[in-house]
Write a protein that holds these residues in place. Sequence first.
Motif, short mmCIF file in Angstrom:
data_model
loop_
_atom_site.label_atom_id
_atom_site.label_comp_id
_atom_site.label_asym_id
_atom_site.label_seq_id
_atom_site.Cartn_x
_atom_site.Cartn_y
_atom_site.Cartn_z
N GLU A 270 0.86 -1.18 0.00
CA GLU A 270 0.00 0.00 0.00
C GLU A 270 0.89 1.23 0.00
OE1 GLU A 270 -3.33 2.23 2.78
OE2 GLU A 270 -2.56 0.27 3.35
N GLY A 271 0.69 2.11 -0.92
CA GLY A 271 1.57 3.26 -1.05
C GLY A 271 2.80 2.87 -1.85
N GLY B 27 11.08 12.50 -0.99
CA GLY B 27 11.81 11.23 -0.93
C GLY B 27 13.09 11.30 -1.73
N VAL B 28 13.54 10.14 -2.21
CA VAL B 28 14.79 10.10 -2.96
C VAL B 28 14.68 10.85 -4.29
CG1 VAL B 28 15.58 7.98 -1.88
CG2 VAL B 28 14.19 7.85 -3.95
N LEU C 51 1.50 5.87 5.20
CA LEU C 51 1.98 7.24 5.42
C LEU C 51 2.69 7.81 4.20
CD1 LEU C 51 3.43 7.00 9.06
CD2 LEU C 51 1.27 8.04 8.34
N ARG C 52 3.08 6.96 3.26
CA ARG C 52 3.77 7.46 2.08
C ARG C 52 2.90 8.42 1.26
NH1 ARG C 52 5.61 1.71 0.70
NH2 ARG C 52 7.42 1.40 2.04
N ILE D 18 3.82 15.82 4.73
CA ILE D 18 3.41 16.15 6.10
C ILE D 18 4.24 15.35 7.10
CG2 ILE D 18 1.50 16.08 7.75
CD1 ILE D 18 -0.40 16.51 5.41
N PHE D 19 4.47 14.08 6.80
CA PHE D 19 5.27 13.24 7.70
C PHE D 19 6.68 13.81 7.87
CE2 PHE D 19 8.51 9.88 7.87
CZ PHE D 19 8.27 9.40 9.15
N ILE D 20 7.31 14.21 6.77
CA ILE D 20 8.67 14.76 6.84
C ILE D 20 8.67 16.07 7.61
CG2 ILE D 20 10.59 15.67 5.50
CD1 ILE D 20 10.40 12.66 5.46
N LEU D 21 7.61 16.89 7.45
CA LEU D 21 7.51 18.14 8.19
C LEU D 21 7.45 17.87 9.69
CD1 LEU D 21 7.17 21.21 8.29
CD2 LEU D 21 4.69 20.84 8.04
#
Length: 567
Positions: A25-26, A211-212, A394-395, A400-403
């Motif tokens: 998923e993601g 991401g990368v 979460l991907r 938002i996750f990285i923030l």
Amino acid sequence: MAPGSVTTPVLDEKTHVIEKPKQQEGEREQWDTKIEFLLSVIGFAVDLGNVWRFPYVCYRNGGGAFLIPYLVMLVFGGFPLFYMELALGQYQRIGYAICIIATFVSWYYNTIISWAVFYFFSSMQSEVPWKHCHNPWNTPNCIDFEQRAEYYRQNITAKNYTTPNEEFFEREVLGLDGDKYNIDNLGPVNWRIALCLVGVFVLVYFAMWKGVKSSGKAVWITATMPYVVLTILLIRGVTLDGALEGIEYFIIPRFDRLGDYSVWVDAAAQIFFSLGPGFGVLLALSSYNKFSNNCFRDALLTSGVNCGTSFLAGFAVFSVLGHMAYTQNTDVSKVAREDVGLIFIVYPEAISNLSISSFWAILFFFMLITLGLDTTFGGLEAIATGILDEWPQLRKRREIFILVLMIYCFLGGLATTTYGGIYLVQLMDTYGAPISILLIVCLEAVAVSWIYGATRFEVDIEAMLGPQHPAYWWFWKICWMVISPIFLLILFILSLYIAPTPRYGEYEYPTWSIVVGWLIVCSSLVLVPAYAVYKFLITPGTVAERIRTIMIPEEAPVHTEEIRVYV
């Protein structure tokens, strides 16, 4: 461990082809180009330690004498473990086990980068502000370079003096006020350093938020610029008076030092921490590779570039140290100092005595910033990869996750931006990673070689590289199964025996802070037995059945392409 999938691939025994499993998923991204992966790995491995710790430990251990054990440890310890982690991450998609350590590092390492940012902007003047003693932050005890050089020539001993570069770093940058601030009294937040730290995390966020795909673009600048600057500084350094004496100190071995076990311990520790296996970064970065990527060639290239960079930085730094010794009429062995002083006190002083000093200072500190940012990208990507592989949903909200991750790391590091923050930085640098990482990687090598099985791991690598896999498997097996775990265990035991203590200047840390430091060490180590006990308790069956079950890999990896097994 955070496995990359909950879906088990199916092996067709007739064709030896593993069917493509269902996607997680993601969607899990991959590097756009091979060069972006290589630059990211090189950028992580080549960090402040190459221009700070490597020159210093070489300096402390007799210059050229240190290089012999350094190269020995590279061949039998550093490179095999580096190769193992690239292959392990590429095959198994492992993403967490080191999140605690990576968190501790993020809390203080980025503050060091923020100091470099402060220096960078302070250098944008007609001359660097730490050259003379005529600034508001200077004290009556300040003696500039010319006056000290005159004292050296006349053999006059000056007592209780300070230098303008020391006072700039401690009083202007850090905000230290004599003995007022220390680990017992950190004081308020130094808003200028905190603002620089905000700037660092803003840069990191926009390099990582996609991401990368985004960090892979950022490393085109951050991973290549240090080589341009180092080359320029080296060319300038070797043209200075006295540079040859510094270079000779760097490359000529003092063979009597080879009998000192501490030289070998320092060499093993330096090569290990320089290449960086165990921090989870190599696992995280290689997990975004294509399954058939030649990880052996990558390991050979990137470890070679990393060690070559250390030598390049060594020549650049020691040429300047030789010049300092020449101008002060003293020996090369008496001009450097421990802790962060080499890059924030000693080297800036040398720069201040060059023509157009502001230009050289801007170059030098820009290089430090780019070196630090690369390592930060890798360390935080290790945390992100572990969490996103565990909760792939979460991907879809990665930005938002990285923030949230950036805010968390900033708040965690805010204490290191206080007026006494340098003492906390030294405490965390001593206990945050160097000790616990040794045992964790030792256990990782044992788990791969003895529990998962070196032969099975060899088959995994053949599945990725095909029949053209690297020769001399006996060498890799011996290193993975025996040499590397033993040398890591010895290093860990020696670390406990020597019981390193943090240092900054002449300050002695109180007992309570040492206890806190060892609690930091234990906070990451305790997760290994704690998770083993947890898995044992929730696994059904008899004691023997539980032990057998938890020692078998739980889940097979997911890859986005066909896996051909060569038998």
